[in-house]
Design a protein around this motif. Structure first.
Motif, short mmCIF file in Angstrom:
data_model
loop_
_atom_site.label_atom_id
_atom_site.label_comp_id
_atom_site.label_asym_id
_atom_site.label_seq_id
_atom_site.Cartn_x
_atom_site.Cartn_y
_atom_site.Cartn_z
N ASP A 1 -13.08 -18.92 -13.71
CA ASP A 1 -12.17 -20.30 -15.23
C ASP A 1 -11.13 -20.94 -13.69
OD1 ASP A 1 -10.71 -21.71 -16.92
OD2 ASP A 1 -10.69 -20.25 -17.56
N GLY B 1 -8.24 -21.17 -16.23
CA GLY B 1 -7.39 -20.31 -17.26
C GLY B 1 -6.35 -19.28 -16.15
N SER C 1 -9.82 -14.60 -15.27
CA SER C 1 -9.70 -15.88 -14.87
C SER C 1 -10.87 -16.18 -13.83
CB SER C 1 -9.31 -16.48 -15.12
OG SER C 1 -8.01 -16.98 -16.69
N ARG D 1 -14.66 -15.20 -15.03
CA ARG D 1 -14.55 -16.54 -15.87
C ARG D 1 -15.07 -17.12 -14.88
NH1 ARG D 1 -10.78 -15.12 -19.61
NH2 ARG D 1 -9.58 -17.53 -19.18
N SER E 1 -15.98 -26.63 -25.70
CA SER E 1 -15.33 -25.28 -25.80
C SER E 1 -14.76 -24.82 -26.66
CB SER E 1 -14.46 -25.38 -24.46
OG SER E 1 -13.29 -26.03 -24.62
#
Length: 274
Positions: A106, A109, A101, A104, A229
């Motif tokens: 994120d 995440g 995560s 990314r 998304s």
């Protein structure tokens, strides 16, 4: 001045005419497909015109980060995810466990991965959510980059009588701060449905969509979600809500397409120009 019936640019007082032909004429039958995870999700494959999808909706649900603004632009998402991951060490966990995560960029995440890896460490999960909400998202909302055309689309839909809500994995606090900054609070009339204390209820779980439908009094069949998304797409399908993808680049378009998105736009200008 006479404008095309159903146009978003119809005079505000002419909303009855605007809703007249579009609601009946563009509504397509629901059908189902299987997500990559084998779950049944809802789609309207016979409507390929994004404007038609929009005009068929009596309620529009906006995802926040992406369709309305970029909350963590550039490298900021990676930096926020790194700070969250470092918090794990203070609770005796290896930050490398959420490396995917972090790579990314994120932050959400990181929260979701931590909840799956350490479900019984409620102190950790609370600390991560508090950090993400108060020290990251709320501050980022102050200088988040508005998505081109989003504010105009929101105001135009609101003026036409369409009910609006935000359905997001971000915190309500961040959304409220951004909407206040942009003068959009009244357009959503308090219908802001963000992250709860339970990470399992984040999209693709449809929890925030169900809350939005309940607060607005809208039916799933009359609603449309605008998201960027795969999680947005799958949540909309589970809730029985039509979906319009916002794909600002090729990577987003591929992600949405792979999740079963039939209709997407790369800019809101195509909706506002009609």
């Amino acid at each position: 001045m006479t404008r095309e019936p159903g146009s978003l640019n119809a005079p505000v007082g002419d909303t009855g005419t605007m809703r007249g032909w579009t609601r009946a004429s563009v509504r397509a039958p629901l059908s189902c497909l299987l997500s990559p995870h084998g779950r049944s999700v809802v789609t309207r494959p016979h409507v390929t015109d994004p404007y038609a999808l929009l005009m068929a909706a009596t309620c529009v649900l906006f995802d926040f980060d992406g369709p309305l603004c970029r909350l963590f632009p550039g490298r900021r998402g990676v930096e926020v995810a790194q700070r969250l991951s470092r918090r794990l060490a203070g609770f005796g966990h290896d930050p490398a466990s959420v490396a995917a995560s972090v790579e990314r960029g994120d932050p959400l995440g990181v929260l979701v991965e931590a909840s799956k890896l350490f479900p019984d460490d409620q102190a950790l999960l609370t600390a991560l959510d508090d950090l993400l909400t108060a020290e990251e998202e709320a501050l980022a909302a102050g200088d988040a980059v508005p998505t081109t055309g989003a504010a105009e689309l929101v105001r135009t839909l609101g003026a036409a009588g369409t009910r609006l809500a935000v359905t997001t994995n971000n915190s309500r606090r961040a959304v409220e701060a951004y909407l206040a900054r942009e003068g959009l609070v009244a357009s959503f009339d308090g219908h802001i449905h963000g992250r709860t204390a339970d990470p399992a209820r984040l999209k693709p779980d449809p929890d925030c969509l169900h809350r939005a439908l309940g607060s607005t009094g809208a039916s799933a069949a009359g609603a449309l979600m605008i998201g960027d998304s795969a999680a947005d797409r799958l949540a909309a399908g589970k809730a029985g809500v039509a979906f319009l993808g916002y794909a600002e680049n090729a990577r987003k378009h591929e992600e949405l397409h792979n999740a079963g998105t039939d209709v997407s736009v790369s800019t809101f200008a195509v909706l506002l120009a009609r």
